[in-house]
Design an enzyme around this catalytic site. Structure first.
Site, PDB file in Angstrom:
ATOM      1  CG  ASP A   1      -2.121  -0.829   1.046  1.00  0.00           C
ATOM      2  OD1 ASP A   1      -2.590  -0.884  -0.103  1.00  0.00           O
ATOM      3  OD2 ASP A   1      -2.599  -1.437   2.015  1.00  0.00           O
TER       4      ASP A   1
ATOM      5  CD  GLU B   1      -1.776  14.042   9.288  1.00  0.00           C
ATOM      6  OE1 GLU B   1      -2.512  14.345  10.251  1.00  0.00           O
ATOM      7  OE2 GLU B   1      -2.171  13.417   8.307  1.00  0.00           O
TER       8      GLU B   1
ATOM      9  CB  THR C   1     -14.002  17.620  16.997  1.00  0.00           C
ATOM     10  OG1 THR C   1     -12.764  16.957  17.219  1.00  0.00           O
ATOM     11  CG2 THR C   1     -14.832  17.572  18.257  1.00  0.00           C
TER      12      THR C   1
ATOM     13  CE  LYS D   1      -2.647  20.116  13.244  1.00  0.00           C
ATOM     14  NZ  LYS D   1      -2.485  19.907  14.700  1.00  0.00           N
TER      15      LYS D   1
END
Lengths: 563, 697
Positions: B313, B354, B385, B404
């Site tokens: 993958d 990230e 959320t 963010k």
């Protein structure tokens, strides 16, 4: 060795190495697509055989059917040949009125010729009638050779087919082997032999008066035709007792050279036929070179040992048992070639070889007749060792073992082990019985380690389907006839059946494409590995008896002790 | 990966394992256990017969120190082989014991209609429905059919961070023995008692249910065959020897004694590989386990070694699982540095790759650093959320609320505070998405500040890894849902051999079938339920532990770390296992050469002795061993000690190098083939010197 000897050896191997690929190509044409120049000439004969025998040559067989057909034909051959011998007194073409052969000798001889061994516990000229020689012996010379080729072909197909159940048609393989390969070569070769002085006649034995005034009987017969196939089919059973030392079997140095070439021609050609089947010349060369290396090593040891100064003979060259016409070098080359291949024809008396040359001859046979070996049988025997090598060493590249893209798994290993074990049992167990029983020891003419060598040689020869003998052993006894008879059967069919089973199982497998992760079986590393496995697994297991036979004899000879 | 490597290099032996293994070495002398290993069984019979001879000697008061020593060393040979197996098993057992602690009897809350009843976890059957709330142990394997919860799976995976399990989707599988930390889920049990993941894991680790693998079986066939061949040699020896005695004028009573014959046999049969074979297999399984991969069978490990096509993958394997920040795009009227600062603040507590990449990017571009903040509340990312961020308070009242998240989530966030999403930002978001990258929108209170551009970043070193795989003959195929252009760009950057773009699960399956039809063996990774058919079809199907129960059932391995790069390590482990087996087999067989040269001249010493007192076969005694007895004893001792000496190699495996087959073969051949011929010559000579020096013969 004289310069001429070197020239002969070089010319011989040059011819062999250039002729093998040519014959290999021709046989590939015969057995693969049927397109070859002999088809228009002899195609009628092939079709006639199918028609008479009612064979549908296109019907493919699985390995069990193939094996059953093969066994049926060979068992029928044994029975036929036994009956012919035992009843020869009542049959035609028996000008010398030879009596029927004893049951045990008939059994031994029948098995011997059907298994391509051609061990002869008898002298041809004073035991068998012309009819038996021609209808029995010569026919089996062809059939047994063709059987070997057929099994090899089945193996080739098994290794190349993808997920199929069948491995060819036995009757078609047999017919094509005989019609297109064995017959044409034999006819050409026997004409050459006759032109050089071999005999080919139905007349009575000649009677001559010698200079001393005695009458001498000179045996004759339809010899040339049988000698051709005897050499070409790695049969080796002589028409005369003296085999290729006899001037009517091997009249000139030229015939000697040709007969030597004929011994190994088809076996070595088949290696390249195999290359065509698997579509890889490199693979074929790897096997061919491995065989050559073993052959050269044996030849070098033998020549060194035979031609070097012999301590037991006050440092003279050992000429005992050699034909003066042919000389020691030709005798030594022949002794190596005839034991490396499973021919077993002889042009000198192996019993008189120096211990190490005798050891080489014996070792060649103990390895399982895989140095070119018998027609077909040498190559499929070698492929068994290739499979074992792939299995043992192939793991070292980090993949489960595969040969030609096909996985080598438990079934194949089991069958390969049976094929290695079968002749090994015969040699070890039977020779152990022979050297510890009165029946076995009574046949010995020599004391000391050489006696053990004679026994070992006899069973190695039987198990390897070679057929040559250390002449010192009197083998025409019930004991030896039966023991070697069963030895020959085990050594032949104990390999053929597992080989066919492997062919059948391999045919059903997938083929993994070659990649850099593939264990290569066509390079020098593999050749070295293959030789290592052959010598350690195939050869070293015979080290203990060999040490007590020819090896100790060699050291004793150097110490000046003889028996 | 670092974690697994660390545990992999853990000490080979602990004291506990060692003591247990010593005990087990004797327990394994039971004939019923021994017979599973034909080679060692033969040795044991030989040891037994020799012991009888020794006992007879003692009874007849003809005590022979030689026979006694042979008998002892033969028993040692068997014990050493048992010890090798026991050590390998012991390492697994230690692991199993820690697993078993989690399987102590628990009560389960089974649902019958609307009613709850309390039953023993072991009484649960497949199809039962159970409820688990925060603090409960999940009683059995199953699929979440209702609710969402965080689950502590450290008992199984060793990973302390809790994971989210929710109904539907690809993260629905739960494992018996793990603990719910928050919320409530309803689970449908999928395993019958005794057959749960944990049960199977324990069984596999312990080796109790260990089945011999196909290649192992084939190897045992070979070894048994060789043993039979040598048995014949040795059985025939007295006959040859008797003949030679007669020829030498010696009495038949001088024939070879049973201890000598047994010694010859034991030295010739492949005891080294025979004694270490099962240890190699068990430790292969164990090495995989140390990489946190559980194979459902040893067969799968072998298949892994054979794999020559890997379906990987893109996400997680070839590119960093999570995308990396590569740029800040401010909204109109916002300074880029201000956006970067806000983005960094919002990510300081964000431990995801990230989040960390955002912190790093801000630091690189504007030299902004993470700072100590007083009076702040971090808002973690949640599935509901789909935002994360930070609330900065002054005197308890929030003044700054930075978030963010995805464009949709942030839009909702600002709209709730009567803010709005600027059109330009929305356009930029769409553009970034079109390029196959991910936009993260940053907002402060009601104001949208701009976008963080997250991009797929090809993993460092992955290109080299693929080049190595190619050298080993393994082709890599990248699977991605991306469009063809994006896929091609990443494929080229990563250096994979081929790619499958816009791949649907059925595309994977058909690709696997196609490769297999061409004769390839295919390995793949999967997690979702729709991966299950492909996982089942692949020769090596590595299922992620985070995946669905269906995927875990379909594959033949489970990666507890759910790390897609693992497949490559699995292949390497498989190869290493097979190499170890091959190397030790070759070594074992090559050993015979030296042993022949030790024993044959020794036993032939009395034969054909000349009047000058020279034994002709003494010429074969090229090691110049002191006496026939010391020669035989040295060979037997070497044969026993080499098993012990090679246990570490059997357990660690031979050194693995990512090279082509020919190179690997050449290296291993020199080491184990040539070594196998040379080492015993040296070893036997040394032992001969020692035992002669000690006066043992």
């Amino acid at each position: 060795m004289k310069a001429a000897d070197y020239v002969e050896i070089i010319v011989f191997f040059f011819l062999l190495i250039s002729l093998s690929p040519l014959l290999g190509n021709l046989m590939a044409g015969i057995f693969m697509d049927g397109k070859h120049f002999l088809k228009p000439v002899l195609g009628w004969l092939e079709r006639l055989v199918y028609k008479v025998a009612g064979v549908d040559e296109k019907r493919e067989m699985d390995w069990k059917t193939y094996a059953k057909s093969l066994l049926a034909l060979n068992i029928a051959g044994i029975i036929m040949l036994m009956l012919l011998q035992m009843l020869q007194a009542h049959l035609p073409l028996n000008p010398e009125r030879l009596p029927g052969v004893s049951w045990h000798l008939a059994f031994n001889t029948a098995v011997s010729f059907v298994t391509n061994t051609n061990w002869q516990a008898y002298g041809g000229e004073n035991t068998l009638s012309y009819l038996v020689q021609m209808l029995g012996i010569t026919v089996q010379n062809f059939v047994s050779a063709a059987t070997g080729i057929s099994v090899a072909l089945a193996m080739f197909r098994g290794l190349t087919r993808r997920q199929e159940k069948t491995i060819g048609n036995f009757w078609a393989d047999m017919t094509r082997s005989v019609v297109y390969v064995l017959l044409p070569l034999s006819i050409i070769f026997s004409i050459v032999l006759v032109s050089e002085g071999s005999v080919q006649t139905f007349s009575h034995y000649a009677r001559a008066t010698t200079l001393e005034g005695h009458e001498q009987v000179i045996a004759l017969g339809p010899a040339a035709s049988q000698i051709a196939i005897k050499q070409l089919g790695t049969n080796g059973g002589g028409f005369f007792n003296a085999n290729s030392a006899h001037p009517f079997e091997n009249p000139t140095p030229f015939t000697n050279f040709l007969e030597l070439l004929a011994i190994v021609l088809i076996s070595s050609g088949l290696v390249f036929t195999y290359g065509h089947f698997i579509n890889s010349r490199r693979q074929a060369w790897a096997i061919y070179i491995s065989m050559l290396i073993l052959l050269f090593a044996g030849l070098a040891i033998s020549l060194h040992s035979e031609l070097g100064p012999n301590h037991a003979l006050n440092a003279m060259t050992n000429m005992e048992g050699k034909e003066m016409r042919l000389g020691p070098v030709n005798s030594v080359i022949w002794s190596v070639m005839t034991t490396a291949t499973s021919s077993g024809s002889v042009n000198s008396m192996h019993d008189s070889l120096s211990p190490l040359a005798g050891l080489v001859a014996m070792f060649n046979m103990m390895l399982g007749e895989i140095i070119f070996g018998g027609v077909g049988s040498g190559l499929y025997g070698m492929i068994i060792f290739v499979l074992l090598t792939v299995f043992i060493a192939g793991l070292m590249v980090g993949r489960t073992p595969e040969y030609l893209g096909k996985k080598v798994e438990a079934f194949e290993v089991r069958m390969a082990i049976i094929a290695v074990l079968a002749p090994s049992i015969v040699i070890k167990v039977f020779s152990a019985i022979a050297c510890s029983t009165a029946a076995g020891l009574s046949g010995l003419n020599n004391a000391g380690p050489h006696g053990l060598s004679e026994i070992l040689y006899a069973f190695s020869s039987a198990a390897g389907n070679n057929g040559s003998a250390f002449a010192g052993l009197n083998a025409n006894t019930v004991f030896y006839n039966l023991m070697t008879g069963f030895g020959m059967l085990t050594g032949r069919f104990g390999i053929i059946v597992p080989v066919l089973a492997i062919a059948g199982s391999m045919a059903g497998k997938k083929i993994t494409p070659v990649s850099p992760g593939t264990f290569r079986t066509d390079n020098w590393i593999f050749i070295a590995l293959l030789l290592g496995i052959i010598l350690i697994v195939g050869g070293l297991t015979f080290f203990p008896p060999l040490a007590l036979g020819p090896v100790v004899e060699h050291y004793l000879m150097n110490l000046g002790v003889t028996f | 990966m670092n974690k697994s490597e660390k545990s992999g290099s853990r000490a080979l032996l602990t004291k506990g394992i060692l003591i247990q293994a010593l005990k087990d070495s004797f327990i394994k002398l039971a004939p019923g256990v021994l017979i599973r290993n034909p080679v060692m069984f033969i040795v044991a019979i030989g040891a037994f017969l020799t012991t009888i001879v020794v006992t007879g000697d003692i009874i007849r008061r003809e005590y022979s120190s030689f026979n006694l020593q042979i008998a002892l060393w033969l028993w040692f040979t068997v014990l050493f082989a048992n010890f090798a197996e026991a050590v390998a098993e012991g390492r697994g057992k230690a692991q199993a014991d820690s697993l078993r602690k989690n399987r102590t009897q628990t009560r389960a809350r089974r649902l019958r209609g609307k009613n709850e009843e309390s039953v023993w976890a072991t009484d649960l059957k497949a199809g039962d429905i159970v409820v688990c709330e925060a603090g409960d142990m999940i009683p059995s394997d199953g699929d979440v059919i209702e609710g969402i919860a965080s689950v502590d799976e450290s008992a199984v995976t060793g990973e302390s961070a809790p994971v989210i399990r929710e109904s539907g989707g690809d993260r629905s599988a739960v494992t018996g023995g793990t603990r719910v930390i928050s919320d409530r889920i309803v689970v449908k049990v999928t395993s019958d008692p005794g057959n749960t993941f944990l049960d199977r894991m324990i069984a596999l680790v312990e080796g109790a249910k260990r089945q011999k693998t196909p290649n192992e079986i084939a190897l045992i066939v070979l070894l048994s065959g060789l043993t039979i061949i040598f048995l014949l040699v040795v059985a025939a020896m007295p006959a040859y020897f008797g003949y030679s005695l007669r020829s030498s004028g010696l009495p038949p009573s001088d024939n070879l004694s049973l201890p000598v014959l047994v010694s010859l046999l034991v030295c010739l049969i492949p005891t080294t590989i025979g004694g270490l074979l099962s240890a190699i297999g068990i430790s292969g399984m164990d090495r995989l386990l140390r990489k946190n991969v559980i194979a459902t069978s040893g067969k799968a490990i072998e298949a892994a070694g054979d794999t020559d096509v890997l379906l990987l993958d893109k996400t997680g394997t070839i590119t960093l699982g999570n995308r990396m920040a590569t740029g800040f795009i401010p909204a109109d009227g916002i300074a880029k540095e201000y956006l970067a600062d806000a983005a960094q603040l919002s990510s300081i507590a964000d431990e995801t790759p990230e989040g960390r990449s955002i912190v790093i990017l801000a630091k690189e571009q504007f030299n902004l650093r993470g700072r100590e903040m007083l009076d702040t509340v971090f808002i973690p990312f949640t599935a509901q959320t789909r935002m994360s961020g930070i609330d900065i308070k002054k005197q308890g009242a929030p003044v700054q609320s930075i978030r963010k998240g995805s464009a949709d989530a942030i839009k909702g966030f600002v709209q709730k505070q009567n803010g709005f999403m600027p059109r330009k930002v929305e356009e930029a978001v769409a553009e970034i998405a079109r390029q196959g990258a991910t936009p993260l929108v940053v907002a402060e209170n009601d104001k949208v500040l701009g976008i963080i551009h997250l991009k797929d970043v090809v993993k460092g070193g992955i290109r080299l890894r693929f080049a190595q795989l190619r050298k080993m003959g393994i082709r890599t195929i990248m699977i991605t849902g991306d469009n063809h252009l994006t896929a091609a760009a990443i494929a080229a950057e990563a250096g994979v051999d081929d790619f499958l773009a816009e791949a649907k699960p059925e595309d994977k399956l058909s690709r696997i079938r196609k490769e297999q039809a061409d004769g390839h063996l295919v390995g793949m990774i999967g997690d979702g339920t729709n991966d299950a058919p492909a996982l089942a079809q692949a020769d090596v199907g590595l299922a992620m532990n985070t995946g669905t129960q269906a995927a875990r059932e379909a594959g033949n391995m489970v990666d507890l770390d759910s790390n897609p790069t693992k497949l490559i390590e699995v292949v390497e482990t498989g190869k290493q296992l097979l190499m170890t087996r091959g190397a030790l087999t070759t070594f074992s067989i090559a050993n015979d050469v030296a042993k022949y040269f030790a024993i044959i001249p020794a036993i032939a010493a009395p034969l054909y002795v000349t009047s000058a007192g020279i034994a002709p076969l003494g010429a074969l005694n090229i090691m110049k061993l002191a006496s026939p007895q010391s020669a035989i004893l040295s060979a037997v001792i070497f044969n026993a000690l080499i098993i012990i000496a090679l246990i570490p190699l059997a357990i660690r495996g031979v050194r693995y190098r990512p090279l082509s087959a020919s190179r690997v073969l050449a290296l291993n051949l020199v080491k184990y083939g040539m070594g196998g011929i040379i080492v015993p010559f040296i070893g036997i000579k040394l032992i001969d010197l020692i035992i002669t020096g000690l006066g043992l013969t």
